[in-house]
Motif scaffolding. Structure first.
Motif, PDB file in Angstrom:
ATOM      1  N   LYS A   7      -3.826 146.967 121.563  1.00  0.00           N
ATOM      2  CA  LYS A   7      -2.512 146.633 120.991  1.00  0.00           C
ATOM      3  C   LYS A   7      -2.301 145.120 121.036  1.00  0.00           C
ATOM      4  O   LYS A   7      -2.811 144.434 121.908  1.00  0.00           O
ATOM      5  CB  LYS A   7      -1.416 147.331 121.791  1.00  0.00           C
ATOM      6  N   ALA A   8      -1.538 144.620 120.080  1.00  0.00           N
ATOM      7  CA  ALA A   8      -1.238 143.188 120.022  1.00  0.00           C
ATOM      8  C   ALA A   8      -0.617 142.740 121.336  1.00  0.00           C
ATOM      9  O   ALA A   8       0.180 143.460 121.937  1.00  0.00           O
ATOM     10  CB  ALA A   8      -0.289 142.902 118.866  1.00  0.00           C
ATOM     11  N   ALA A   9      -1.004 141.572 121.786  1.00  0.00           N
ATOM     12  CA  ALA A   9      -0.477 140.917 122.993  1.00  0.00           C
ATOM     13  C   ALA A   9      -0.803 141.680 124.279  1.00  0.00           C
ATOM     14  O   ALA A   9      -0.222 141.415 125.310  1.00  0.00           O
ATOM     15  CB  ALA A   9       1.021 140.675 122.884  1.00  0.00           C
ATOM     16  N   SER A  10      -1.743 142.616 124.238  1.00  0.00           N
ATOM     17  CA  SER A  10      -2.152 143.325 125.452  1.00  0.00           C
ATOM     18  C   SER A  10      -3.280 142.558 126.138  1.00  0.00           C
ATOM     19  O   SER A  10      -3.911 141.681 125.537  1.00  0.00           O
ATOM     20  CB  SER A  10      -2.627 144.735 125.105  1.00  0.00           C
ATOM     21  N   GLU A  11      -3.536 142.904 127.387  1.00  0.00           N
ATOM     22  CA  GLU A  11      -4.644 142.262 128.101  1.00  0.00           C
ATOM     23  C   GLU A  11      -5.969 142.579 127.415  1.00  0.00           C
ATOM     24  O   GLU A  11      -6.847 141.724 127.350  1.00  0.00           O
ATOM     25  CB  GLU A  11      -4.668 142.720 129.557  1.00  0.00           C
ATOM     26  N   ALA A  12      -6.108 143.802 126.918  1.00  0.00           N
ATOM     27  CA  ALA A  12      -7.341 144.167 126.219  1.00  0.00           C
ATOM     28  C   ALA A  12      -7.515 143.323 124.959  1.00  0.00           C
ATOM     29  O   ALA A  12      -8.624 142.874 124.651  1.00  0.00           O
ATOM     30  CB  ALA A  12      -7.330 145.657 125.866  1.00  0.00           C
ATOM     31  N   ARG A  13      -6.452 143.079 124.207  1.00  0.00           N
ATOM     32  CA  ARG A  13      -6.515 142.259 122.994  1.00  0.00           C
ATOM     33  C   ARG A  13      -6.970 140.847 123.344  1.00  0.00           C
ATOM     34  O   ARG A  13      -7.812 140.261 122.665  1.00  0.00           O
ATOM     35  CB  ARG A  13      -5.134 142.247 122.317  1.00  0.00           C
ATOM     36  N   VAL A  14      -6.422 140.300 124.430  1.00  0.00           N
ATOM     37  CA  VAL A  14      -6.812 138.954 124.862  1.00  0.00           C
ATOM     38  C   VAL A  14      -8.285 138.941 125.260  1.00  0.00           C
ATOM     39  O   VAL A  14      -9.032 138.042 124.887  1.00  0.00           O
ATOM     40  CB  VAL A  14      -5.911 138.455 126.014  1.00  0.00           C
ATOM     41  N   SER A  15      -8.709 139.955 126.013  1.00  0.00           N
ATOM     42  CA  SER A  15     -10.111 140.030 126.434  1.00  0.00           C
ATOM     43  C   SER A  15     -11.046 140.077 125.228  1.00  0.00           C
ATOM     44  O   SER A  15     -12.051 139.370 125.187  1.00  0.00           O
ATOM     45  CB  SER A  15     -10.346 141.269 127.298  1.00  0.00           C
ATOM     46  N   CYS A  16     -10.719 140.914 124.266  1.00  0.00           N
ATOM     47  CA  CYS A  16     -11.541 141.029 123.061  1.00  0.00           C
ATOM     48  C   CYS A  16     -11.596 139.707 122.300  1.00  0.00           C
ATOM     49  O   CYS A  16     -12.668 139.272 121.870  1.00  0.00           O
ATOM     50  CB  CYS A  16     -11.003 142.131 122.157  1.00  0.00           C
ATOM     51  N   ALA A  17     -10.462 139.076 122.154  1.00  0.00           N
ATOM     52  CA  ALA A  17     -10.400 137.812 121.407  1.00  0.00           C
ATOM     53  C   ALA A  17     -11.178 136.705 122.109  1.00  0.00           C
ATOM     54  O   ALA A  17     -11.926 135.965 121.465  1.00  0.00           O
ATOM     55  CB  ALA A  17      -8.947 137.391 121.201  1.00  0.00           C
ATOM     56  N   VAL A  18     -11.016 136.593 123.428  1.00  0.00           N
ATOM     57  CA  VAL A  18     -11.713 135.534 124.173  1.00  0.00           C
ATOM     58  C   VAL A  18     -13.217 135.749 124.095  1.00  0.00           C
ATOM     59  O   VAL A  18     -13.977 134.818 123.817  1.00  0.00           O
ATOM     60  CB  VAL A  18     -11.220 135.480 125.641  1.00  0.00           C
ATOM     61  N   TRP A  19     -13.656 136.974 124.324  1.00  0.00           N
ATOM     62  CA  TRP A  19     -15.097 137.242 124.322  1.00  0.00           C
ATOM     63  C   TRP A  19     -15.682 137.066 122.920  1.00  0.00           C
ATOM     64  O   TRP A  19     -16.729 136.439 122.748  1.00  0.00           O
ATOM     65  CB  TRP A  19     -15.385 138.647 124.862  1.00  0.00           C
ATOM     66  N   THR A  20     -15.024 137.606 121.906  1.00  0.00           N
ATOM     67  CA  THR A  20     -15.511 137.489 120.531  1.00  0.00           C
ATOM     68  C   THR A  20     -15.561 136.021 120.103  1.00  0.00           C
ATOM     69  O   THR A  20     -16.519 135.588 119.448  1.00  0.00           O
ATOM     70  CB  THR A  20     -14.631 138.312 119.569  1.00  0.00           C
ATOM     71  N   SER A  21     -14.570 135.258 120.496  1.00  0.00           N
ATOM     72  CA  SER A  21     -14.555 133.834 120.190  1.00  0.00           C
ATOM     73  C   SER A  21     -15.764 133.127 120.804  1.00  0.00           C
ATOM     74  O   SER A  21     -16.387 132.268 120.170  1.00  0.00           O
ATOM     75  CB  SER A  21     -13.258 133.205 120.696  1.00  0.00           C
ATOM     76  N   GLY A  22     -16.117 133.514 122.014  1.00  0.00           N
ATOM     77  CA  GLY A  22     -17.299 132.936 122.656  1.00  0.00           C
ATOM     78  C   GLY A  22     -18.585 133.265 121.914  1.00  0.00           C
ATOM     79  O   GLY A  22     -19.480 132.419 121.780  1.00  0.00           O
ATOM     80  N   VAL A  23     -18.686 134.496 121.420  1.00  0.00           N
ATOM     81  CA  VAL A  23     -19.865 134.892 120.635  1.00  0.00           C
ATOM     82  C   VAL A  23     -19.933 134.067 119.354  1.00  0.00           C
ATOM     83  O   VAL A  23     -20.994 133.549 118.991  1.00  0.00           O
ATOM     84  CB  VAL A  23     -19.839 136.409 120.324  1.00  0.00           C
ATOM     85  N   ILE A  24     -18.802 133.910 118.694  1.00  0.00           N
ATOM     86  CA  ILE A  24     -18.757 133.109 117.461  1.00  0.00           C
ATOM     87  C   ILE A  24     -19.173 131.666 117.764  1.00  0.00           C
ATOM     88  O   ILE A  24     -19.975 131.079 117.030  1.00  0.00           O
ATOM     89  CB  ILE A  24     -17.354 133.132 116.832  1.00  0.00           C
ATOM     90  N   ASP A  25     -18.637 131.097 118.830  1.00  0.00           N
ATOM     91  CA  ASP A  25     -18.994 129.724 119.214  1.00  0.00           C
ATOM     92  C   ASP A  25     -20.496 129.595 119.448  1.00  0.00           C
ATOM     93  O   ASP A  25     -21.109 128.590 119.085  1.00  0.00           O
ATOM     94  CB  ASP A  25     -18.230 129.286 120.462  1.00  0.00           C
TER      95      ASP A  25
END
Length: 125
Positions: free
Chosen positions: A47-65
């Motif tokens: 769900k938006a603004a959930s801890e899981a959403r943040v975790s997914c975004a941070v990790w995916t961003s690292g993969v993209i980087d």
């Protein structure tokens, strides 16, 4: 003044190590990187603004980087990512790719992110 720099470095190092602690909500959620199935179960329903959403975004961003850095280091890059592509766009592409290819859900999540991006942004040779 060197004395003023030390507290700044100390504060930045605390932030650097603290961010991952806040980004991963639980041991179960932290395993979402191990396979497409795990990624889909956490990131596909976060769900938006959930801890899981943040975790997914941070990790995916690292993969993209990592892919961006790899592309810049190669004479022949693997991906032609458009400027301005967002982490959310990559997550949505990846989730769609995973749902369309359930036979690949045993692959590591980072591999599936690469496969989803390579379908759309492969370098033409």
């Amino acid at each position: 003044n060197q004395a003023g720099v030390i507290p700044i470095i100390f504060a930045l190092s605390i932030l650097l190590f603290a961010v991952p602690l806040f980004a991963v909500p639980s041991e179960d959620s932290a395993r979402f990187t191990e396979s497409g199935s795990a990624y889909l179960s956490v990131c596909g329903h976060a769900k938006a603004a959930s801890e899981a959403r943040v975790s997914c975004a941070v990790w995916t961003s690292g993969v993209i980087d990592g892919f961006v850095a790899y592309n810049k280091a190669l004479d022949k890059p693997l991906l032609n990512l458009p400027d301005g592509i967002t982490t959310l766009q990559v997550e949505m592409m990846t989730i769609k790719y995973m749902r369309d290819n359930p036979d690949k859900l045993h692959f590591r999540a980072s591999e599936l992110i690469f496969l989803s991006l390579s379908n759309a942004y492969a370098v033409k040779r």
